[in-house]
Design a protein around this motif. Structure first.
Motif, PDB file in Angstrom:
ATOM      1  N   THR A 139       0.832  -1.210   0.000  1.00 32.31           N
ATOM      2  CA  THR A 139       0.000   0.000   0.000  1.00 32.31           C
ATOM      3  C   THR A 139       0.864   1.256   0.000  1.00 32.31           C
ATOM      4  N   ASN A 140       1.866   1.290   0.836  1.00 32.52           N
ATOM      5  CA  ASN A 140       2.706   2.490   0.929  1.00 32.52           C
ATOM      6  C   ASN A 140       4.195   2.204   0.695  1.00 32.52           C
ATOM      7  N   ARG A 141       4.504   1.020   0.221  1.00 29.89           N
ATOM      8  CA  ARG A 141       5.868   0.590  -0.087  1.00 29.89           C
ATOM      9  C   ARG A 141       6.794   0.734   1.121  1.00 29.89           C
ATOM     10  N   GLN A 142       6.275   0.371   2.277  1.00 32.24           N
ATOM     11  CA  GLN A 142       7.028   0.439   3.518  1.00 32.24           C
ATOM     12  C   GLN A 142       7.248  -0.957   4.077  1.00 32.24           C
ATOM     13  N   CYS A 143       8.133  -1.069   5.035  1.00 30.85           N
ATOM     14  CA  CYS A 143       8.361  -2.303   5.762  1.00 30.85           C
ATOM     15  C   CYS A 143       7.694  -2.140   7.144  1.00 30.85           C
ATOM     16  N   VAL A 144       6.828  -3.055   7.485  1.00 36.15           N
ATOM     17  CA  VAL A 144       6.073  -2.950   8.751  1.00 36.15           C
ATOM     18  C   VAL A 144       6.276  -4.209   9.562  1.00 36.15           C
ATOM     19  N   ARG A 145       5.963  -4.100  10.890  1.00 37.39           N
ATOM     20  CA  ARG A 145       6.141  -5.248  11.780  1.00 37.39           C
ATOM     21  C   ARG A 145       5.090  -6.320  11.525  1.00 37.39           C
ATOM     22  N   ASP A 146       3.847  -5.923  11.270  1.00 36.59           N
ATOM     23  CA  ASP A 146       2.799  -6.932  11.030  1.00 36.59           C
ATOM     24  C   ASP A 146       1.795  -6.359  10.023  1.00 36.59           C
ATOM     25  N   ALA A 147       0.901  -7.200   9.558  1.00 39.49           N
ATOM     26  CA  ALA A 147      -0.079  -6.826   8.528  1.00 39.49           C
ATOM     27  C   ALA A 147      -1.024  -5.743   9.019  1.00 39.49           C
ATOM     28  N   ASN A 148      -1.310  -5.655  10.334  1.00 44.29           N
ATOM     29  CA  ASN A 148      -2.210  -4.618  10.875  1.00 44.29           C
ATOM     30  C   ASN A 148      -1.608  -3.222  10.690  1.00 44.29           C
ATOM     31  N   ALA A 149      -0.285  -3.124  10.634  1.00 42.89           N
ATOM     32  CA  ALA A 149       0.364  -1.817  10.484  1.00 42.89           C
ATOM     33  C   ALA A 149       0.309  -1.324   9.038  1.00 42.89           C
ATOM     34  N   CYS A 150      -0.050  -2.164   8.126  1.00 45.47           N
ATOM     35  CA  CYS A 150      -0.127  -1.795   6.710  1.00 45.47           C
ATOM     36  C   CYS A 150      -1.511  -1.224   6.439  1.00 45.47           C
ATOM     37  N   ARG A 151      -1.636   0.026   6.167  1.00 38.89           N
ATOM     38  CA  ARG A 151      -2.939   0.654   5.893  1.00 38.89           C
ATOM     39  C   ARG A 151      -2.989   1.207   4.497  1.00 38.89           C
TER      40      ARG A 151
END
Length: 142
Positions: free
Chosen positions: A130-142
């Protein structure tokens, strides 16, 4: 007989006219003398050998200079990836890319700021398309 005499007279007259039309022969002029050139091949070889040695020495010096410039910490290397998540500058400063969730980009030697896949993320992080970022878990991906 008169006929033979006429032919003989004609031959004599022809021979004398041919002799008069031939250009006189001139004596040959001697060719100028050319000085022989003596080439000292041994001296030329020594001179070329000395030039080649000087070029070899310069090549070795330039190779050492280039190696010094391009080694880790050298003056022409500004940043490099010391580990998959640690960026280090040639001045000795370092940046832990894993703090932001990214890995180190090997071509520039800097920490990534965007990701194109999970391979661009540090261990323990996942890729968020979604924002081409690296996140700790899927919930952090918005």
């Amino acid at each position: 007989m008169v006929k033979r005499l006429g032919v003989l007279l004609l031959l004599v007259l022809s021979a004398s006219s041919v002799a008069q039309t031939v250009a006189p022969v001139r004596p040959m002029v001697a060719a100028p003398k050319i000085d022989t050139i003596v080439i000292d091949y041994r001296q030329q070889w020594e001179k070329e050998r000395a030039k080649n040695q000087a070029l070899r020495d310069e090549n070795a010096r330039l190779g050492q200079q280039l190696a010094e410039w391009t080694r880790r910490g050298g003056s022409q290397v500004h940043a490099y990836c010391e580990t998959p998540t640690l960026s280090r500058s040639s001045a000795g400063a370092s940046n832990d890319c894993a703090v932001a969730g990214f890995g180190c980009e090997p071509v520039s030697g800097l920490c990534r700021t965007v990701a194109n896949s999970s391979a661009d993320c540090a261990a323990g992080y996942i890729y968020c398309a979604t924002n081409r970022q690296c996140v700790r878990d899927a919930n952090a991906c918005r």
